[in-house]
Scaffold this motif. Structure first.
Motif, PDB file in Angstrom:
ATOM      1  N   ALA A 142       0.826  -1.210   0.000  1.00  0.00           N
ATOM      2  CA  ALA A 142       0.000   0.000   0.000  1.00  0.00           C
ATOM      3  C   ALA A 142       0.859   1.258   0.000  1.00  0.00           C
ATOM      4  CB  ALA A 142      -0.925  -0.020   1.216  1.00  0.00           C
ATOM      5  N   LYS A 143       1.894   1.263   0.837  1.00  0.00           N
ATOM      6  CA  LYS A 143       2.756   2.436   0.904  1.00  0.00           C
ATOM      7  C   LYS A 143       3.502   2.636  -0.411  1.00  0.00           C
ATOM      8  CE  LYS A 143       6.057   4.745   3.949  1.00  0.00           C
ATOM      9  NZ  LYS A 143       6.781   4.688   5.242  1.00  0.00           N
ATOM     10  N   PHE A 144       3.976   1.548  -0.995  1.00  0.00           N
ATOM     11  CA  PHE A 144       4.703   1.623  -2.265  1.00  0.00           C
ATOM     12  C   PHE A 144       3.808   2.204  -3.355  1.00  0.00           C
ATOM     13  CE2 PHE A 144       6.235   0.059  -6.312  1.00  0.00           C
ATOM     14  CZ  PHE A 144       7.607   0.192  -6.218  1.00  0.00           C
ATOM     15  N   LEU A 145       2.582   1.696  -3.470  1.00  0.00           N
ATOM     16  CA  LEU A 145       1.665   2.163  -4.507  1.00  0.00           C
ATOM     17  C   LEU A 145       1.273   3.621  -4.272  1.00  0.00           C
ATOM     18  CD1 LEU A 145      -0.558  -1.018  -4.817  1.00  0.00           C
ATOM     19  CD2 LEU A 145       1.064  -0.159  -6.527  1.00  0.00           C
ATOM     20  N   VAL A 151      -2.369   5.389  -6.121  1.00  0.00           N
ATOM     21  CA  VAL A 151      -3.586   5.551  -5.314  1.00  0.00           C
ATOM     22  C   VAL A 151      -3.495   6.860  -4.546  1.00  0.00           C
ATOM     23  CG1 VAL A 151      -4.155   3.103  -5.030  1.00  0.00           C
ATOM     24  CG2 VAL A 151      -2.500   4.181  -3.493  1.00  0.00           C
ATOM     25  N   GLY A 152      -4.658   7.345  -4.116  1.00  0.00           N
ATOM     26  CA  GLY A 152      -4.686   8.614  -3.415  1.00  0.00           C
ATOM     27  C   GLY A 152      -4.319   8.537  -1.952  1.00  0.00           C
ATOM     28  N   SER A 153      -4.391   7.330  -1.385  1.00  0.00           N
ATOM     29  CA  SER A 153      -4.059   7.150   0.021  1.00  0.00           C
ATOM     30  C   SER A 153      -3.736   5.685   0.282  1.00  0.00           C
ATOM     31  CB  SER A 153      -5.226   7.584   0.924  1.00  0.00           C
ATOM     32  OG  SER A 153      -6.312   6.684   0.790  1.00  0.00           O
ATOM     33  N   ILE A 154      -3.082   5.434   1.419  1.00  0.00           N
ATOM     34  CA  ILE A 154      -2.779   4.063   1.802  1.00  0.00           C
ATOM     35  C   ILE A 154      -4.062   3.303   2.075  1.00  0.00           C
ATOM     36  CG2 ILE A 154      -1.765   2.660   3.653  1.00  0.00           C
ATOM     37  CD1 ILE A 154       0.539   4.674   3.763  1.00  0.00           C
ATOM     38  N   PHE A 158      -5.651  -0.352   0.262  1.00  0.00           N
ATOM     39  CA  PHE A 158      -6.206  -1.538   0.901  1.00  0.00           C
ATOM     40  C   PHE A 158      -7.623  -1.821   0.388  1.00  0.00           C
ATOM     41  CE2 PHE A 158      -2.843  -1.160   4.101  1.00  0.00           C
ATOM     42  CZ  PHE A 158      -2.570  -2.497   4.332  1.00  0.00           C
ATOM     43  N   ARG A 159      -8.443  -0.774   0.305  1.00  0.00           N
ATOM     44  CA  ARG A 159      -9.853  -0.968  -0.043  1.00  0.00           C
ATOM     45  C   ARG A 159     -10.051  -1.323  -1.509  1.00  0.00           C
ATOM     46  NH1 ARG A 159     -12.292   3.228  -0.296  1.00  0.00           N
ATOM     47  NH2 ARG A 159     -10.828   4.852   0.364  1.00  0.00           N
ATOM     48  N   LYS A 160      -9.309  -0.680  -2.397  1.00  0.00           N
ATOM     49  CA  LYS A 160      -9.579  -0.808  -3.822  1.00  0.00           C
ATOM     50  C   LYS A 160      -8.680  -1.802  -4.555  1.00  0.00           C
ATOM     51  CE  LYS A 160     -11.215   3.990  -4.144  1.00  0.00           C
ATOM     52  NZ  LYS A 160     -11.027   5.316  -4.802  1.00  0.00           N
ATOM     53  N   GLN A 164      -8.785  -8.709   0.271  1.00  0.00           N
ATOM     54  CA  GLN A 164      -8.689 -10.162   0.117  1.00  0.00           C
ATOM     55  C   GLN A 164      -9.642 -10.706  -0.940  1.00  0.00           C
ATOM     56  OE1 GLN A 164      -8.676 -12.492   3.681  1.00  0.00           O
ATOM     57  NE2 GLN A 164      -7.332 -11.101   4.785  1.00  0.00           N
ATOM     58  N   ASP A 165     -10.727  -9.996  -1.202  1.00  0.00           N
ATOM     59  CA  ASP A 165     -11.669 -10.459  -2.221  1.00  0.00           C
ATOM     60  C   ASP A 165     -11.432  -9.780  -3.571  1.00  0.00           C
ATOM     61  OD1 ASP A 165     -12.462  -7.977  -1.413  1.00  0.00           O
ATOM     62  OD2 ASP A 165     -14.566  -8.484  -1.096  1.00  0.00           O
ATOM     63  N   GLY A 166     -10.317  -9.070  -3.698  1.00  0.00           N
ATOM     64  CA  GLY A 166      -9.988  -8.390  -4.944  1.00  0.00           C
ATOM     65  C   GLY A 166      -9.281  -9.306  -5.940  1.00  0.00           C
ATOM     66  N   PRO A 167      -9.134  -8.863  -7.187  1.00  0.00           N
ATOM     67  CA  PRO A 167      -8.568  -9.709  -8.242  1.00  0.00           C
ATOM     68  C   PRO A 167      -7.056  -9.905  -8.172  1.00  0.00           C
ATOM     69  CG  PRO A 167      -9.034  -7.525  -9.099  1.00  0.00           C
ATOM     70  CD  PRO A 167      -9.598  -7.563  -7.705  1.00  0.00           C
TER      71      PRO A 167
END
Length: 281
Positions: A142-145, A151-154, A158-160, A164-167
């Motif tokens: 998350a921090k790297f991205l 992403v706009g925030s850490i 995590f959310r987007k 765990q249910d993400g692709p």
């Protein structure tokens, strides 16, 4: 009242402070003791213990093991078992933790490949160069991205992206709770269930979990916790008494990765009495 913090993370897992910085923060917070409980590693413990001795503060050798609890045939939940006062030099412990790190590393390579294939600016080589440690977690992803501007925030990462249910998510192979407790006891440690209410289990499911863990040798439960609300602590204390479990407490301090939490006081009003050290004997 003398106070302590029994749940603290360093840069050797998903915290941002070095072991030495943690000692300095704990001294500044006027703590009597704190436990270094990094995820699935004891790599930073020796440095913290040695620096703590020089600074005049007790550092309790600890670890936080990730385990998978089976609730039903089609429902499982990741839980965390804290281990205190373990022999962090024990070869058998270090061998097990090394194998856990290797498995986690394999998972991380697959997740990097998934993300890169979807166009995100990440490679495994870049990730490990940015975070040259053994235990890389989703917090590091998350921090790297976030640093790359993906992403706009850490929190958004995590959310987007990393849910765990993400692709892009790749499931780890977890220890069983039985194995996690056995590992801690093998190293001479005291096994304690971390933040029991974060798992979002029903009251009956919590009771089932504690009944199972008690059978394996669980000795305590984290009742004082920085994310508690309302009557949470009272509930955990009550269920601890029901299962004859000792009480512990911790902030789950992660440095800049959880900027609202301070070592020893959480969001500012926690007090973890030093008398709880007796529960780790």
């Amino acid at each position: 009242m003398d106070t302590i913090d029994l749940h603290v993370h360093s840069c050797f897992s998903d915290g941002t402070s070095t072991p030495e910085q943690l000692v300095e923060l704990a001294v500044k917070a006027d703590l009597k003791a704190f436990a270094l409980t990094d995820h699935d590693t004891v790599e930073g413990v020796a440095r913290a213990v040695q620096y703590g001795e020089k600074a005049g503060i007790q550092v309790i050798p600890g670890v936080e093991l990730s385990c998978e609890h089976t609730i039903s045939a089609n429902r499982k939940k990741e839980i965390h078992i804290l281990g205190y006062h373990l022999d962090y030099t024990k070869p058998e412990l270090l061998e097990i933790l090394s194998s856990i790190a290797a498995e986690r590393d394999e998972r991380n390579q697959k997740m990097c490949a998934n993300l890169a294939g979807a166009g995100f600016p990440i490679t495994y080589e870049e990730l490990t160069s940015r975070f040259p440690i053994k235990i890389i977690t989703r917090a590091h992803f998350a921090k790297f991205l976030y640093e790359k501007g993906a992403v706009g925030s850490i929190d958004a990462a995590f959310r987007k992206i990393l849910s765990q249910d993400g692709p892009y998510f790749v499931m780890r192979r977890y220890l069983t709770p039985k194995k996690g407790i056995e590992i801690i006891k093998m190293a001479g440690g005291v096994p304690v269930l971390a933040h029991p209410l974060l798992y979002k289990l029903s009251v009956s499911e919590i009771r089932n979990l504690l009944s199972e863990l008690k059978e394996y040798g669980l000795q305590g439960i984290e009742a004082i916790y920085s994310r508690n609300q309302g009557n949470d602590e009272a509930f955990v204390r009550k269920i601890a008494a029901e299962f004859e479990l000792k009480i512990t407490g911790g902030t789950d301090f992660h440095g800049d990765n959880k900027p609202d939490l301070s070592i020893g006081t959480g969001t500012g009003d926690m007090q973890i009495p030093a008398t709880l050290l007796e529960n780790l004997l």
